[in-house]
Structures are given as C-alpha cells and as structure tokens.
Design an enzyme around this catalytic site. Structure first.
Site, PDB file in Angstrom:
ATOM      1  N   ASP A 104       0.796  -1.235   0.000  1.00 56.72           N
ATOM      2  CA  ASP A 104       0.000   0.000   0.000  1.00 56.72           C
ATOM      3  C   ASP A 104       0.830   1.288   0.000  1.00 56.72           C
ATOM      4  O   ASP A 104       0.305   2.356  -0.311  1.00 56.72           O
ATOM      5  CB  ASP A 104      -0.932   0.021   1.225  1.00 56.72           C
ATOM      6  CG  ASP A 104      -1.947  -1.109   1.197  1.00 56.72           C
ATOM      7  OD1 ASP A 104      -2.246  -1.600   0.094  1.00 56.72           O
ATOM      8  OD2 ASP A 104      -2.439  -1.504   2.274  1.00 56.72           O
ATOM      9  N   ARG A 136      -6.148  -1.970 -21.763  1.00 55.58           N
ATOM     10  CA  ARG A 136      -6.146  -0.901 -22.771  1.00 55.58           C
ATOM     11  C   ARG A 136      -6.185  -1.483 -24.190  1.00 55.58           C
ATOM     12  O   ARG A 136      -6.930  -1.012 -25.047  1.00 55.58           O
ATOM     13  CB  ARG A 136      -4.900  -0.025 -22.622  1.00 55.58           C
ATOM     14  CG  ARG A 136      -4.758   0.999 -23.745  1.00 55.58           C
ATOM     15  CD  ARG A 136      -3.469   1.762 -23.606  1.00 55.58           C
ATOM     16  NE  ARG A 136      -3.537   2.701 -22.504  1.00 55.58           N
ATOM     17  CZ  ARG A 136      -4.081   3.924 -22.611  1.00 55.58           C
ATOM     18  NH1 ARG A 136      -4.566   4.336 -23.747  1.00 55.58           N
ATOM     19  NH2 ARG A 136      -4.108   4.734 -21.579  1.00 55.58           N
ATOM     20  N   ARG A 142     -14.247   0.334 -25.862  1.00 48.93           N
ATOM     21  CA  ARG A 142     -14.814   0.041 -24.547  1.00 48.93           C
ATOM     22  C   ARG A 142     -14.271   0.986 -23.492  1.00 48.93           C
ATOM     23  O   ARG A 142     -13.193   1.550 -23.664  1.00 48.93           O
ATOM     24  CB  ARG A 142     -14.402  -1.363 -24.118  1.00 48.93           C
ATOM     25  CG  ARG A 142     -15.441  -2.390 -24.330  1.00 48.93           C
ATOM     26  CD  ARG A 142     -15.001  -3.684 -23.666  1.00 48.93           C
ATOM     27  NE  ARG A 142     -15.626  -4.800 -24.342  1.00 48.93           N
ATOM     28  CZ  ARG A 142     -15.074  -5.988 -24.513  1.00 48.93           C
ATOM     29  NH1 ARG A 142     -13.854  -6.219 -24.074  1.00 48.93           N
ATOM     30  NH2 ARG A 142     -15.728  -6.941 -25.106  1.00 48.93           N
ATOM     31  N   MET A 191      -5.553  -1.736  -5.439  1.00 49.15           N
ATOM     32  CA  MET A 191      -5.500  -1.757  -3.968  1.00 49.15           C
ATOM     33  C   MET A 191      -4.849  -0.473  -3.449  1.00 49.15           C
ATOM     34  O   MET A 191      -4.635   0.467  -4.193  1.00 49.15           O
ATOM     35  CB  MET A 191      -4.781  -3.017  -3.499  1.00 49.15           C
ATOM     36  CG  MET A 191      -5.613  -4.259  -3.772  1.00 49.15           C
ATOM     37  SD  MET A 191      -4.900  -5.782  -3.152  1.00 49.15           S
ATOM     38  CE  MET A 191      -5.362  -5.715  -1.438  1.00 49.15           C
TER      39      MET A 191
HETATM   40  P1  ATP Z   1      -1.345  -4.289   5.601  1.00 46.80           P
HETATM   41  O1  ATP Z   1      -1.751  -2.853   5.797  1.00 46.80           O
HETATM   42  O2  ATP Z   1      -0.418  -4.485   4.464  1.00 46.80           O
HETATM   43  O3  ATP Z   1      -2.495  -5.244   5.590  1.00 46.80           O
HETATM   44  P2  ATP Z   1      -0.779  -4.319   8.425  1.00 46.80           P
HETATM   45  O4  ATP Z   1       0.437  -4.681   9.190  1.00 46.80           O
HETATM   46  O5  ATP Z   1      -1.265  -2.905   8.558  1.00 46.80           O
HETATM   47  O6  ATP Z   1      -0.492  -4.713   6.906  1.00 46.80           O
HETATM   48  P3  ATP Z   1      -2.972  -5.273  10.090  1.00 46.80           P
HETATM   49  O7  ATP Z   1      -3.932  -6.381   9.878  1.00 46.80           O
HETATM   50  O8  ATP Z   1      -3.510  -3.900  10.335  1.00 46.80           O
HETATM   51  O9  ATP Z   1      -1.987  -5.304   8.815  1.00 46.80           O
HETATM   52  O10 ATP Z   1      -2.038  -5.627  11.341  1.00 46.80           O
HETATM   53  C1  ATP Z   1      -1.334  -6.848  11.380  1.00 46.80           C
HETATM   54  C2  ATP Z   1      -1.308  -7.391  12.781  1.00 46.80           C
HETATM   55  O11 ATP Z   1      -0.638  -6.458  13.636  1.00 46.80           O
HETATM   56  C3  ATP Z   1      -2.675  -7.598  13.427  1.00 46.80           C
HETATM   57  O12 ATP Z   1      -3.308  -8.787  13.026  1.00 46.80           O
HETATM   58  C4  ATP Z   1      -2.302  -7.613  14.892  1.00 46.80           C
HETATM   59  O13 ATP Z   1      -1.746  -8.854  15.251  1.00 46.80           O
HETATM   60  C5  ATP Z   1      -1.200  -6.537  14.951  1.00 46.80           C
HETATM   61  N1  ATP Z   1      -1.805  -5.240  15.324  1.00 46.80           N
HETATM   62  C6  ATP Z   1      -2.548  -4.425  14.543  1.00 46.80           C
HETATM   63  N2  ATP Z   1      -2.970  -3.347  15.225  1.00 46.80           N
HETATM   64  C7  ATP Z   1      -2.493  -3.494  16.485  1.00 46.80           C
HETATM   65  C8  ATP Z   1      -2.592  -2.721  17.696  1.00 46.80           C
HETATM   66  N3  ATP Z   1      -3.292  -1.581  17.757  1.00 46.80           N
HETATM   67  N4  ATP Z   1      -1.970  -3.195  18.782  1.00 46.80           N
HETATM   68  C9  ATP Z   1      -1.259  -4.343  18.760  1.00 46.80           C
HETATM   69  N5  ATP Z   1      -1.149  -5.111  17.666  1.00 46.80           N
HETATM   70  C10 ATP Z   1      -1.739  -4.709  16.548  1.00 46.80           C
END
Ligand code: ATP
Length: 319
Positions: A127, A154, A162, A169
């Site tokens: 992202d 394209r 079209r 994402m």
């Molecule tokens: P992406 O954005 O690419 O999906 P991400 O790391 O942001 O990756 P999340 O699902 O938001 O993905 O977070 C991954 C993991 O991090 C969660 O499943 C959880 O285990 C942990 N996590 C997320 N938020 C918190 C929080 N506020 N406190 C503690 N652990 C957290």
C-alpha cells in the site's frame, strides 16, 4: 545479542522473503542465532519458531509472499497477550525481534518495544502507506503488476471501443492508483486524498467519448466506490460497453521486482545493524535514496504519509 527472531505480519507483500533472507544472513554474520516466527504475532504468542540457517533462506530472494507465513491476530491488541508473547520470546532465549509488516504490525512492534524488548520494524506492504518512508517493500512490484494488467485492458478496450473501470489496492492510500495512472496514461484517477465528484467524472468521460475517443480507462483506489455500479452508469451514459475489473490480490503476489529485492535486502541488513548498535523501538525508512530510522512511536503517532500530490496532478494533466 545472541539470538533474534524475525516475523512477517499483516498483508503479505512481494519482497518480504528477500527481507527475511537479509535479516538472517546479516544476523548470522554477526554470530547471532536466528529463529523465524511462523504466522506473525499469532506464532509469536504460541512460540511457533523455526531455527533459520543460511541454507533455510536459499532460493527465496525471487519468491513472492512470505515463507514464514503471515496472519491477522487481533488478540495482540490485548496488553496481556503481548506480555505473554514477550515472555515466550525470553523463555526461548530470543533477545530482539524484527517485524516486517504494515502500519498495524508497527503498532504491535511499538508495544513490544514499550515493554522494554528490542524491536525493529521494516515497512512491508504493497500500500505504500507508511509514514516517513518514500517506499515500502512490495509497492514497486504491486505497481508493476497493476500497470501490466491495465496495459492489457487498454489493448482490448481500444480494439473494442470500450471503457474500463479498474480498481486497484492501496487501502486508504492513493499512491498505487496515482502511479498506475501516470504509468498507463489513464483518463481519470480517483483516490481518497482528493475529493472527487461522480457527476464531474462522468461528464468528463462523456465529453471524451463524444469527441471521438475510442476507449477510456479509469483507475479507482479500493474503498472509493462500487466500481461495478460505476461501469453500469458509464455504459448507460456513453453508450459504450463498460467493464469493471477488480485487480484484487493479484497485486499482492508474484515475483518481487528488482527494486523491491534491493530495497528489502538493504532494509533487512540495516535492521540488524541497528540492533547491533543498540537501537530499539525504531522503524526503517527510505528517504531520498538513503536508509534512515525513526522512533516507531513517533512514526505511528505524529508522522503522516505524504500524498504524491505532484504526481497526482501530473496524472490529471497528462491523462
Ligand atoms: P497491511 O496494511 O499491508 O495489511 P498491516 O500490518 O497494517 O499490513 P494489520 O492487519 O492492520 O496489517 O495488522 C497486522 C497485525 O498487527 C494484526 O493482526 C495484529 O496482530 C497486529 N496489530 C494491529 N494493530 C495493532 C494494535 N493496535 N496493537 C497491537 N497489535 C496490533
């Protein structure tokens, strides 16, 4: 430090394997032991560890996904669960942890370091939505995947007269959409950072079609609108067959680009360098080509990812 752990967490991103490989081989070169944590924070809490050697990370540099597995583990938001996970690491002789993931994973890393346990975060997400870094591991590959798909759409759009509405994402970050829009020269790009008006977008596409354009492509960041409905509306308005394509998880997979392999390798090695110099609670970032590190708490609480405004403007003026 005698032994470190490494985990991948949140959405998988191409280049995570390259980052793990760099962490493992750099740590081993320092004489440290390395364990891989299976399935992110859930494996950390369960003590699901595997010993990693130089050979364990052979043939991984070019592989998408993460061989350690990743998982969503909302239970990690519970302070008690985090304390238990730190205890599990201590019982297994682990002295420090490298977390590769997105902003949610950074929250987990922040809390671990607040418990006094050395922890370094690496930005692994397609992202590109992490504050302080110009690029995240996986973004370049996902962008190339999106560009390749849009180029293909394209070809067929222009042959058949079209319109294509393509959802990419990015979650709440428009970088993937903006860069794909510039790369593919699309007619419109809709992102969360810039307010857009459906009627204006529709009117502009209608003007292009009325002026004789054979095809049009709109790139829409996920969570912006129902692209299937948008396709129906545009077809009714312009009389041109219109299809919606949701690229979805295709953007997550695939062999990492050279850019991501280099970034992941540099960041993985740098994470170990930081641990070696006694740093903790830091996250690694790329700033104008150089690796830097920030306080992970500051990164989460007070830094904001900068929207690519000039690139967005370019997409609009050239498209
Ligand atoms: P992406 O954005 O690419 O999906 P991400 O790391 O942001 O990756 P999340 O699902 O938001 O993905 O977070 C991954 C993991 O991090 C969660 O499943 C959880 O285990 C942990 N996590 C997320 N938020 C918190 C929080 N506020 N406190 C503690 N652990 C957290």
């Amino acid at each position: 430090i005698k032994k470190i752990g490494v985990l991948t967490s949140g959405g998988d991103a191409p280049g995570m394997n390259a980052a793990i490989r760099a962490v493992v081989r750099t740590a081993l070169s320092y004489g440290w032991e390395v364990v891989g944590v299976i399935d992110g924070y859930s494996g950390l809490h369960a003590g699901n560890f595997i010993q990693l050697t130089r050979r364990s990370v052979s043939d991984l540099l070019n592989r998408g996904g993460t061989f350690l597995g990743t998982a969503r583990f909302p239970q990690f938001k519970d302070p008690k669960v985090r304390e238990e996970a730190v205890e599990v690491m201590k019982q297994n002789g682990i002295d420090a942890l490298v977390v590769i993931g997105g902003d949610g994973s950074y929250m987990g890393a922040k809390f671990i370091s607040e418990l006094g346990f050395p922890c370094i975060g690496l930005p692994g997400t397609i992202d590109n939505d992490i504050a302080g870094t110009d690029a995240t591991i996986g973004f370049d590959t996902a962008l190339n995947t999106a560009v390749e798909a849009i180029d293909k759409l394209r070809d067929t759009c222009s042959s058949h007269k079209r319109i294509s509405v393509v959802e990419v994402m990015g979650h709440h970050c428009g970088d993937l959409a903006v860069c794909a829009a510039v790369s593919c020269g699309v007619e419109a790009v809709l992102v969360p950072e810039v307010k857009w008006d459906k009627d204006e977008v529709y009117a502009s596409i209608k003007r292009s079609v009325d002026a004789g354009k054979r095809h049009a492509i709109l790139v829409v960041c996920e969570l912006q609108t129902d692209v299937h409905q948008m396709a129906k509306d545009l077809e009714a308005l312009t009389g041109l067959e219109t299809r919606a394509t949701v690229l979805g998880h295709i953007q997550r997979g695939g062999t990492p680009s050279a850019v991501d392999r280099v970034l992941a390798s540099r960041m993985g090695a740098y994470a170990c360098e930081l641990l070696k110099s006694g740093e903790s609670g830091r996250c690694v970032a790329l700033k104008r080509g150089e690796l830097v590190h920030y306080d992970i708490i500051e990164c989460i609480n007070s830094m904001k990812h900068k929207f690519m405004k000039t690139t967005y403007d370019l997409a609009c003026s050239l498209g």
